[in-house]
Structure formats: structure tokens, C-alpha cells
Scaffold this motif. Structure first.
Motif, mmCIF file in Angstrom:
data_model
loop_
_atom_site.group_PDB
_atom_site.id
_atom_site.type_symbol
_atom_site.label_atom_id
_atom_site.label_comp_id
_atom_site.label_asym_id
_atom_site.label_seq_id
_atom_site.Cartn_x
_atom_site.Cartn_y
_atom_site.Cartn_z
ATOM 1 N N LEU A 136 0.810 -1.218 0.000
ATOM 2 C CA LEU A 136 0.000 0.000 0.000
ATOM 3 C C LEU A 136 0.843 1.267 0.000
ATOM 4 O O LEU A 136 0.295 2.365 0.075
ATOM 5 C CB LEU A 136 -0.925 0.002 1.223
ATOM 6 N N ASP A 137 2.166 1.119 -0.082
ATOM 7 C CA ASP A 137 3.096 2.247 -0.173
ATOM 8 C C ASP A 137 2.995 3.170 1.041
ATOM 9 O O ASP A 137 3.041 4.392 0.938
ATOM 10 C CB ASP A 137 2.852 3.058 -1.461
ATOM 11 N N VAL A 138 2.880 2.562 2.223
ATOM 12 C CA VAL A 138 2.880 3.318 3.466
ATOM 13 C C VAL A 138 4.332 3.538 3.881
ATOM 14 O O VAL A 138 5.125 2.586 3.898
ATOM 15 C CB VAL A 138 2.107 2.573 4.565
ATOM 16 N N PRO A 139 4.743 4.761 4.201
ATOM 17 C CA PRO A 139 6.134 4.984 4.616
ATOM 18 C C PRO A 139 6.460 4.276 5.924
ATOM 19 O O PRO A 139 5.586 4.036 6.760
ATOM 20 C CB PRO A 139 6.219 6.512 4.770
ATOM 21 N N LEU A 164 -1.462 2.297 15.394
ATOM 22 C CA LEU A 164 -0.330 3.115 14.951
ATOM 23 C C LEU A 164 -0.145 3.032 13.438
ATOM 24 O O LEU A 164 0.067 4.058 12.764
ATOM 25 C CB LEU A 164 0.935 2.660 15.673
ATOM 26 N N ALA A 165 -0.249 1.827 12.885
ATOM 27 C CA ALA A 165 -0.108 1.675 11.429
ATOM 28 C C ALA A 165 -1.232 2.403 10.693
ATOM 29 O O ALA A 165 -0.993 3.050 9.657
ATOM 30 C CB ALA A 165 -0.110 0.190 11.077
ATOM 31 N N VAL A 166 -2.444 2.327 11.199
ATOM 32 C CA VAL A 166 -3.573 3.006 10.542
ATOM 33 C C VAL A 166 -3.405 4.516 10.609
ATOM 34 O O VAL A 166 -3.675 5.233 9.628
ATOM 35 C CB VAL A 166 -4.900 2.567 11.199
ATOM 36 N N VAL A 167 -2.946 5.055 11.734
ATOM 37 C CA VAL A 167 -2.758 6.500 11.871
ATOM 38 C C VAL A 167 -1.679 6.994 10.913
ATOM 39 O O VAL A 167 -1.827 8.035 10.249
ATOM 40 C CB VAL A 167 -2.416 6.850 13.331
ATOM 41 N N PRO A 191 -7.418 8.788 3.680
ATOM 42 C CA PRO A 191 -8.402 7.882 4.306
ATOM 43 C C PRO A 191 -8.509 6.527 3.617
ATOM 44 O O PRO A 191 -8.691 5.509 4.293
ATOM 45 C CB PRO A 191 -9.712 8.670 4.210
ATOM 46 N N PHE A 192 -8.452 6.490 2.271
ATOM 47 C CA PHE A 192 -8.625 5.200 1.593
ATOM 48 C C PHE A 192 -7.509 4.228 1.962
ATOM 49 O O PHE A 192 -7.764 3.052 2.263
ATOM 50 C CB PHE A 192 -8.663 5.423 0.078
ATOM 51 N N THR A 193 -6.268 4.701 1.929
ATOM 52 C CA THR A 193 -5.150 3.829 2.314
ATOM 53 C C THR A 193 -5.280 3.403 3.774
ATOM 54 O O THR A 193 -4.989 2.248 4.119
ATOM 55 C CB THR A 193 -3.823 4.559 2.084
ATOM 56 N N LEU A 246 -6.412 -0.830 7.731
ATOM 57 C CA LEU A 246 -7.268 -1.362 8.801
ATOM 58 C C LEU A 246 -7.806 -2.741 8.428
ATOM 59 O O LEU A 246 -7.848 -3.652 9.278
ATOM 60 C CB LEU A 246 -8.413 -0.390 9.059
ATOM 61 N N VAL A 247 -8.198 -2.931 7.161
ATOM 62 C CA VAL A 247 -8.690 -4.240 6.723
ATOM 63 C C VAL A 247 -7.589 -5.291 6.832
ATOM 64 O O VAL A 247 -7.815 -6.421 7.301
ATOM 65 C CB VAL A 247 -9.222 -4.137 5.273
ATOM 66 N N VAL A 248 -6.369 -4.943 6.420
ATOM 67 C CA VAL A 248 -5.252 -5.900 6.493
ATOM 68 C C VAL A 248 -4.959 -6.271 7.945
ATOM 69 O O VAL A 248 -4.782 -7.457 8.287
ATOM 70 C CB VAL A 248 -4.008 -5.296 5.818
#
Length: 479
Positions: free
Chosen positions: A330-333, A359-362, A370-372, A377-379
Motif C-alpha cells: 500500500l506504499d505506506v512509509p 499506529l499503522a492506521v494512523v 483515508p482510503f489507504t 485497517l482491513v489488512v
């Protein structure tokens, strides 16, 4: 030949008469005994004297010359031998009951249980005070126990391969400490390497949040947002001294953390090398009567702790890998540092998974929108559901099964008592106590059955094993 004096002759005559009288009385006593032995009829014997058939004369009242009632007559006759009875108009006085019998059974049981609970609570309070005074030492030793439970199978494997005990212990301990140090260094390196990118993403996220608030139906104005930012800046400037003191306290915390780490390392080294001797020395401190039960509970508690640590490490590794892969796709830093945080927080059951997932969701919300954040959150929820319903029952099994309510209460109590360290060690402590208490209860029941007398007769026939259907009792198997 001289004559005998007169007084001596008189003395002889008196002695002769006395002897004759004694012979007569002895003969009379023998006759009475023979009469008593030969009489077998009803009624009094002839030697009891004449029969008194005349009625007894009633006692008379000296004042009225009238016969007294029977009870007063008896009291008058016995006046010289006993205390007179109280008059008829005197109130009856009940005898005082035994104090033990006067208290109800339930109240006595409640009182005895209450003072025992008070003694137990006082003991626990004193123990907690002592532990809080040496909290650093206790947490370091408990951490050493957890690390030893993780590394001890490696020492046993190297011993079976032929390595000496000292060399196997040194190789395992050094390897384990190096791996832990590399993990910590990797987390710090990733955070420092991505801190600038994260800062820029956070600023962009704040600006996006500001625009959303301005366009939202809450009617928030830009002036209100600027006032909130100004108040935050003033609060930070006003509390500069507190922040400086917090920095100094942070230095103290770092020194205490380093001390705890070194103490845990040395404890782990000696537990890996001399764990059996340490346990045998501990058993000598236990009273002789309780020593067999404690000696049997110790190995079972250690197996429970070992199973918990291995299972938790494996489950935490699986969570970190799969959630980290989801963050990377999801290309989260800072996906890798977040995965490491998820691995570390997994050692705090239930609570750690919620905190690391939040923490990961924030981070995803602030940086990618919001979409990412919703996809993260689903993962996180999917991986945690698989963990709770598949991985933990399969890997941990029944060895460390503890009710979720007990887990939550243990984590909360450990966190309030000793912070994050207390929350980490609370659940394995509860699991070990559950195993020890269960074994000691079964051991005491078995000892009571062994010390009970063997059943006999019909009772022995009732408790005798019944042969299975289709089998016959052979000669010598039973009556």
C-alpha cells in the motif's frame, strides 16, 4: 520358787477375756455372712432388721401445725445438706450458653475466612511494596527468564551435538544478544532514515485535515484553527522547564534501561549455564513437607513458560511479516519499522495488537489519506483474526490456555504496577501460576487418596473396577 506379782496375773486375765470377745465377734460375723449368702427370696434379708410398714410421718409447719407440701418437705429435710430451692414466684434464670455455640455457623466460617483473607492481603501488599522497591531487578530477572526459555532449546541442541556446556551456552547467548541488538539497531536506523519523509507527509496530512475541516459541516473557521495552533505553541513555550526536566529524567531512564539490560544479560547467561543447579538450590528453601509438590510443579511451569515464549515469538513474527507486506504494497512509509513495532507489541496480548495496528492506521491516514488507512485497517483486522482463531490455538495449544478476561485483567494490573514491562510479563506469569495451582491441587488430591485407608467389604466391591463387556474375570483378577 517366787510367787508371780498380782498385777501381772490380772493383766493376763484381761488379755484372755479380750481374746475370747474377739473370737465371739469373728464367729458372729461369719454367721451373718453365711445367712446373706444362703438367702435368695424377695424383699429385704433377715439381717436388715424388722420391716417398716408404717407410713412416714409428714413434716409439719411450725407456724400453722399443718403438713408441708412434698416439695417443701423435701427441701426442709435436705436443708442441712443442700441450698434451698428458690421460691415459686422467683423468675426463671436461663443458663448462659457456650459462646462458641451462640455464634451461628455461617458467621464463624465468614469470620475465619475474613481474617485469613486479611493476612493474605497484607502479605501480598508487603510483597508488592518490596517488588516496587526493586522493580528494576525484578523486571530484569523476569526478562532473563523469558529469554532463557527462548534460548534454552538451542543450548540443549548444541549439547546433543557434542559441544561442552560452557561453549554451547556462550555461543547461544552471544548469538541471541547479537540478534536482539541488530533488531533494535535496525528499528532505530529505519526511523531516523525516514523521519524527514514522515515529517513532510505529516505536514501534508495536517494541511489536508485543515482543508477538510474548513469544508466540513462543522463550520470551523481558519481563525479558530490558527488560535488552536497558537495555544499549542504557547503551551510548549510555557512548559519549557518541564520539558527540560523531562529530558533530564529521560537521561536517568536511559541509564536505568542500560542497567536493566546488562543485568538481564548476565542473568540469562547464568540461567543457561547453571539453571538446574539454581532450581535445586531454590528447592532447598522450600519446607520439607511441601518440597515434593513444588519439585513436581517446577518442571511443568517451565514447560508452560517455554511453550508460551516460543508460540508468542512465532505468532508475532507471522503478524509482523504479513502486516508489513500489506503496508509495503500500500506504499505506506516506514513499513519495515512499523512491522518491527508490530512484532514487539505482539508480546503484550490483546492490547499490543490493538496499539500497533492503530499506529499503522494512523500513519497511513496522515501520509496517504483515508482510503489507504481503511485498506491498512482491513489488512490488520484480517491478520489479527487469523492469529486469534487459527495461529494461537494451533501453536500455543492447551499448554498456556488462559481465559481472555484473565488476560485483560493481568495486562491492566501489570501495566499499572510496572508499566510496559509489567504488561509484557503479566500474561506468562498468569499462565505459569495456572499450571502450578492445577498441578498442586491434583497432587494434594492424589496424596489424600494414597493416605486414605483401603476400602473393605461391600465398599471394596463397589469401588472395584468393573470388567469391560465381553470380558471375563480370570482367576486371580478378583473375586
Amino acid at each position: 520358787m517366787s510367787r508371780v506379782p498380782g498385777w501381772l496375773g490380772r493383766l493376763g486375765e484381761n488379755l484372755s477375756r479380750i481374746g475370747e470377745r474377739l473370737d465371739e465377734r469373728r464367729a458372729e460375723a461369719e454367721r451373718e455372712e453365711s445367712v446373706h449368702a444362703s438367702y435368695e427370696g424377695p424383699g429385704p434379708s433377715p439381717s436388715d432388721g424388722p420391716r417398716q410398714d408404717a407410713p412416714a410421718r409428714p413434716e409439719m409447719d411450725p407456724d400453722t401445725a399443718a403438713p408441708l407440701p412434698e416439695s417443701e418437705a423435701v427441701a426442709t429435710a435436705d436443708a442441712g445438706r443442700s441450698v434451698p430451692a428458690p421460691p415459686s414466684y422467683a423468675p426463671a434464670v436461663a443458663a448462659r450458653p457456650d459462646p462458641v455455640a451462640a455464634i451461628p455457623w455461617g458467621m464463624r466460617v465468614a469470620a475465619e475466612a475474613s481474617w485469613r483473607l486479611l493476612v493474605f492481603a497484607g502479605t501480598v501488599w508487603v510483597l508488592m511494596k518490596v517488588i516496587s522497591s526493586v522493580q528494576l531487578v525484578v523486571l530484569a530477572f523476569v526478562a532473563a527468564l523469558l529469554v532463557t526459555a527462548l534460548l534454552q532449546p538451542t543450548v540443549a541442541l548444541l549439547r546433543r551435538k557434542g559441544l561442552p556446556r560452557g561453549l554451547a551456552t556462550a555461543v547461544t547467548a552471544i548469538s541471541g544478544f547479537v540478534v536482539m541488538g541488530l533488531v533494535g539497531w535496525f528499528v532505530v536506523w529505519q526511523v531516523m532514515d525516514n523521519i524527514d519523509t514522515l515529517s513532510d507527509r505529516v505536514k501534508d496530512g495536517i494541511e489536508e485535515l485543515k482543508r477538510w475541516l474548513l469544508d466540513s459541516p462543522f463550520h470551523v473557521t481558519e481563525q479558530q484553527i490558527n488560535d488552536i495552533a497558537k495555544n499549542l505553541s504557547e503551551a510548549i513555550g510555557a512548559n519549557a522547564e518541564q520539558i527540560t526536566s523531562a529530558g533530564l529524567q529521560g537521561v536517568t531512564v536511559i541509564v536505568e534501561a542500560m542497567t536493566g539490560i546488562l543485568l538481564a544479560m548476565f542473568s540469562t547467561l547464568f540461567l543457561l549455564y547453571d539453571g538446574k543447579q539454581v532450581w535445586e538450590w531454590t528447592l532447598k528453601l522450600v519446607p520439607a513437607q511441601a518440597r515434593p509438590g513444588v519439585a513436581g510443579a517446577g518442571p511443568r511451569a517451565w514447560r508452560t513458560l517455554t511453550a508460551y515464549v516460543r508460540g508468542t515469538v512465532l505468532v508475532a513474527l507471522i503478524d509482523a511479516v504479513f502486516i508489513g507486506l500489506g503496508l509495503w504494497f500500500l506504499d505506506v512509509p516506514m513499513a519495515v519499522p512499523l512491522a518491527v513495532f508490530i512484532f514487539l507489541f505482539a508480546f503484550i496480548p490483546l492490547v499490543g495488537a490493538v496499539v500497533s495496528g492503530a499506529l499503522a492506521v494512523v500513519v497511513a491516514l496522515v501520509t496517504n489519506g483515508p482510503f489507504t488507512a481503511l485498506m491498512v485497517l482491513v489488512v490488520v483486522l484480517a491478520v489479527q483474526q487469523i492469529e486469534g482463531h487459527v495461529l494461537q490455538p494451533f501453536i500455543l495449544g492447551r499448554a498456556v490456555r488462559v481465559h481472555p478476561l484473565a488476560v485483560v485483567l493481568a495486562v491492566a494490573a501489570g501495566g499499572l504496577t510496572a508499566g510496559i514491562g509489567g504488561a509484557v510479563v503479566a500474561v506468562p506469569l498468569v499462565a505459569v501460576l495456572n499450571t502450578v495451582v492445577g498441578y498442586l491441587r491434583a497432587y494434594s488430591t492424589e496424596q489424600a487418596l494414597r493416605s486414605a485407608p483401603e476400602p473393605r467389604g461391600a465398599t471394596a466391591f463397589e469401588v472395584a473396577p468393573t470388567p469391560a463387556p465381553g470380558t471375563s474375570v480370570t482367576k486371580g483378577d478378583g473375586a
